[in-house]
Design a protein around this motif. Structure first.
Motif, mmCIF file in Angstrom:
data_model
loop_
_atom_site.group_PDB
_atom_site.id
_atom_site.type_symbol
_atom_site.label_atom_id
_atom_site.label_comp_id
_atom_site.label_asym_id
_atom_site.label_seq_id
_atom_site.Cartn_x
_atom_site.Cartn_y
_atom_site.Cartn_z
ATOM 1 N N SER A 52 7.221 9.826 -1.408
ATOM 2 C CA SER A 52 6.882 9.359 -2.763
ATOM 3 C C SER A 52 7.158 7.874 -2.914
ATOM 4 C CB SER A 52 7.667 10.155 -3.807
ATOM 5 O OG SER A 52 9.036 10.059 -3.508
ATOM 6 N N ARG A 53 8.036 7.340 -2.047
ATOM 7 C CA ARG A 53 8.251 5.895 -2.069
ATOM 8 C C ARG A 53 8.348 5.375 -0.637
ATOM 9 N NH1 ARG A 53 12.116 1.432 -4.880
ATOM 10 N NH2 ARG A 53 11.705 0.076 -3.173
ATOM 11 N N ILE A 54 7.485 4.400 -0.332
ATOM 12 C CA ILE A 54 7.466 3.838 1.021
ATOM 13 C C ILE A 54 7.686 2.332 0.937
ATOM 14 C CG2 ILE A 54 5.963 3.385 3.019
ATOM 15 C CD1 ILE A 54 4.609 6.005 2.523
ATOM 16 N N ASP A 55 8.569 1.833 1.810
ATOM 17 C CA ASP A 55 8.716 0.374 1.972
ATOM 18 C C ASP A 55 8.097 0.045 3.330
ATOM 19 O OD1 ASP A 55 10.100 0.298 -0.396
ATOM 20 O OD2 ASP A 55 12.053 0.470 0.573
ATOM 21 N N TYR A 56 7.008 -0.689 3.294
ATOM 22 C CA TYR A 56 6.245 -0.930 4.530
ATOM 23 C C TYR A 56 6.265 -2.427 4.840
ATOM 24 C CZ TYR A 56 2.657 0.186 8.027
ATOM 25 O OH TYR A 56 1.968 0.400 9.200
ATOM 26 N N THR A 57 6.800 -2.788 6.010
ATOM 27 C CA THR A 57 6.880 -4.208 6.389
ATOM 28 C C THR A 57 5.913 -4.496 7.538
ATOM 29 O OG1 THR A 57 9.206 -4.227 5.755
ATOM 30 C CG2 THR A 57 8.441 -6.061 7.114
ATOM 31 N N VAL A 58 4.981 -5.389 7.257
ATOM 32 C CA VAL A 58 3.990 -5.824 8.248
ATOM 33 C C VAL A 58 4.520 -7.101 8.897
ATOM 34 C CG1 VAL A 58 1.742 -7.003 8.345
ATOM 35 C CG2 VAL A 58 1.954 -4.860 7.090
ATOM 36 N N VAL A 59 4.637 -7.096 10.235
ATOM 37 C CA VAL A 59 5.077 -8.318 10.930
ATOM 38 C C VAL A 59 4.058 -8.690 11.996
ATOM 39 C CG1 VAL A 59 6.867 -9.384 12.371
ATOM 40 C CG2 VAL A 59 7.527 -7.776 10.599
ATOM 41 N N ASP A 60 3.646 -9.945 11.973
ATOM 42 C CA ASP A 60 2.770 -10.453 13.030
ATOM 43 C C ASP A 60 3.114 -11.923 13.250
ATOM 44 O OD1 ASP A 60 -0.077 -9.278 14.320
ATOM 45 O OD2 ASP A 60 0.137 -11.462 14.402
ATOM 46 N N HIS A 91 4.586 -10.128 -1.056
ATOM 47 C CA HIS A 91 5.199 -8.833 -1.398
ATOM 48 C C HIS A 91 4.403 -8.188 -2.538
ATOM 49 C CE1 HIS A 91 9.158 -6.558 -2.636
ATOM 50 N NE2 HIS A 91 8.128 -5.745 -2.446
ATOM 51 N N ILE A 92 3.772 -7.044 -2.248
ATOM 52 C CA ILE A 92 3.062 -6.346 -3.322
ATOM 53 C C ILE A 92 3.694 -4.967 -3.551
ATOM 54 C CG2 ILE A 92 0.823 -7.505 -2.964
ATOM 55 C CD1 ILE A 92 -0.164 -5.038 -1.513
ATOM 56 N N VAL A 93 3.616 -4.540 -4.787
ATOM 57 C CA VAL A 93 4.085 -3.192 -5.123
ATOM 58 C C VAL A 93 2.876 -2.461 -5.696
ATOM 59 C CG1 VAL A 93 5.708 -1.814 -6.464
ATOM 60 C CG2 VAL A 93 6.338 -4.121 -5.742
ATOM 61 N N ALA A 94 2.558 -1.308 -5.104
ATOM 62 C CA ALA A 94 1.385 -0.562 -5.566
ATOM 63 C C ALA A 94 1.837 0.813 -6.023
ATOM 64 C CB ALA A 94 0.381 -0.431 -4.434
ATOM 65 N N THR A 95 1.401 1.214 -7.213
ATOM 66 C CA THR A 95 1.818 2.524 -7.717
ATOM 67 C C THR A 95 0.604 3.362 -8.073
ATOM 68 O OG1 THR A 95 2.186 1.383 -9.807
ATOM 69 C CG2 THR A 95 4.122 2.057 -8.612
ATOM 70 N N ASP A 96 0.784 4.649 -7.841
ATOM 71 C CA ASP A 96 -0.224 5.637 -8.215
ATOM 72 C C ASP A 96 0.571 6.827 -8.754
ATOM 73 O OD1 ASP A 96 -2.671 6.816 -8.462
ATOM 74 O OD2 ASP A 96 -2.774 7.503 -6.387
ATOM 75 N N VAL A 97 -0.098 7.853 -9.254
ATOM 76 C CA VAL A 97 0.656 8.978 -9.817
ATOM 77 C C VAL A 97 1.606 9.537 -8.759
ATOM 78 C CG1 VAL A 97 0.422 11.199 -10.993
ATOM 79 C CG2 VAL A 97 -1.438 9.517 -11.100
ATOM 80 N N GLY A 98 2.894 9.445 -9.003
ATOM 81 C CA GLY A 98 3.892 10.041 -8.115
ATOM 82 C C GLY A 98 4.124 9.312 -6.811
ATOM 83 N N ARG A 99 3.529 8.123 -6.652
ATOM 84 C CA ARG A 99 3.716 7.411 -5.368
ATOM 85 C C ARG A 99 3.873 5.923 -5.584
ATOM 86 N NH1 ARG A 99 0.280 8.251 0.005
ATOM 87 N NH2 ARG A 99 2.177 8.473 1.217
ATOM 88 N N GLU A 100 4.769 5.332 -4.795
ATOM 89 C CA GLU A 100 4.912 3.869 -4.881
ATOM 90 C C GLU A 100 5.054 3.307 -3.475
ATOM 91 O OE1 GLU A 100 7.576 1.934 -7.806
ATOM 92 O OE2 GLU A 100 8.485 0.964 -6.055
ATOM 93 N N VAL A 101 4.355 2.213 -3.224
ATOM 94 C CA VAL A 101 4.527 1.563 -1.927
ATOM 95 C C VAL A 101 4.836 0.088 -2.138
ATOM 96 C CG1 VAL A 101 2.013 1.298 -1.586
ATOM 97 C CG2 VAL A 101 3.525 1.116 0.363
#
Ligand SMILES: C[S@@+](CC[C@H](N)C(=O)[O-])C[C@H]1O[C@@H](n2cnc3c(N)ncnc32)[C@H](O)[C@@H]1O
Length: 293
Positions: A52-60, A91-101
């Protein structure tokens, strides 16, 4: 699209089980994607619908790739109806019903970034990345980012076959393939897994503390669309890039004459235009847990 079609479904479904275990154990899952390129792994993983909550780190290491990944992931999430908030330019925060990334975009050397993250992440993803790093020391650095028992998913590791069809001149085709692979083996003064990365991981992963839970093939197979004399637009472009890439490596080699090289290139380009060219690259995917050395 080619990667999405090619990845091993057996390995991906095992990875999915491990990710579900993470979601049960923790409120938010922290994922690190190394050598993330334009962020295509994010979409496949997020689409699994786990957590339900993901912290996703993109590295390049390439700033342009990181900036493009941000734009692309932002667009993709927005098209799926997520509400997007820009916390900062990276850094972006995206939310949808019941989910946040929470997505963070970092330009850095992934090995250094991982080594300095010390135990911060639950999941480590590296797609089509391990063949360009020194395998054993690179993996040790990457695993420093994982908590004990953390999950890894490494799809698309090249493994020693790049076949172009039809076979025209067996001796020349073999030489071309060999020169192409030699160029991978000499990369970074021969310190990378190079053209044999896929099979080397089978031995090296356990040596650096990783338990392999699933391994499977993820071969790229490119051919004209079924029942058609055309490739998809993307795949024609992709095959053209592969030919240019191989041709460049041939130009750097004294093992093939310039006449033979030019003849090879012209013939393969003509076959591409006539949609007669087919290509197979053998690759392996891995997933499992970091259990420690
Ligand atoms: C073959 S691409 C794979 C991209 C992406 N994972 C995918 O599968 O679409 C390899 C990526 O690794 C990046 N890269 C190369 N060396 C790196 C390093 N030391 N640290 C971080 N990224 C690196 C490149 O800029 C490139 O985007």
């Amino acid at each position: 699209m080619l990667d999405k079609r090619s990845v091993s479904s057996h390995v991906f479904s095992t990875f999915k089980e491990r990710l579900s275990d993470c979601a049960e154990a923790r409120q938010n899952i922290q994922i690190l994607d190394v050598g993330a390129g334009l962020g295509s792994s994010f979409k496949r993983i997020y689409d699994l619908g786990i957590g339900s909550r993901i912290d996703y780190t993109v590295v390049d290491i390439e700033d342009l790739h990181v900036a493009t990944a941000r734009t692309e992931i932002r667009r993709w999430l927005s098209e799926r109806g997520h509400v997007i908030r820009d916390k900062s330019p990276r850094h972006i925060v995206a939310t949808d019903v019941g989910r946040e990334v929470n997505c963070q975009f970092v330009t850095a050397d992934a090995l250094r970034f991982a080594a300095e993250s010390s135990d911060a992440f639950d999941v480590l993803v590296g797609q089509a990345f391990l063949d360009i790093i020194p395998l054993k020391t690179g993996l040790k650095a990457l695993f420093k980012a994982l908590r004990p028992g953390g999950v890894f998913y490494f799809p698309i590791n090249f493994d020693g076959i790049s076949a172009l069809l039809p076979v025209e001149d067996k001796a020349r085709d073999t030489l071309v393939e060999d020169i192409f692979h030699q160029s991978m083996d000499e990369r970074n003064d021969g310190r990378t897994g190079g053209s044999q990365t896929g099979r080397q991981l089978l031995n090296i992963l356990p040596l650096v503390g990783a338990r392999i839970d699933a391994v499977g093939a993820s071969d790229w197979i490119v051919r004209p669309l079924p029942g058609s004399d055309k490739y998809s637009h993307d795949e024609k472009y992709f095959l053209g890039c592969i030919l240019k890439f191989m041709h460049n490596e041939l130009m750097n080699s004294k093992r093939i004459s310039s006449e033979s090289r030019a003849e090879w290139f012209q013939q393969r380009c003509e076959q591409l235009e006539l949609a007669q060219l087919k290509y197979i690259a053998h690759q392996l995917d891995y997933t499992g847990r970091f259990v420690g050395e």
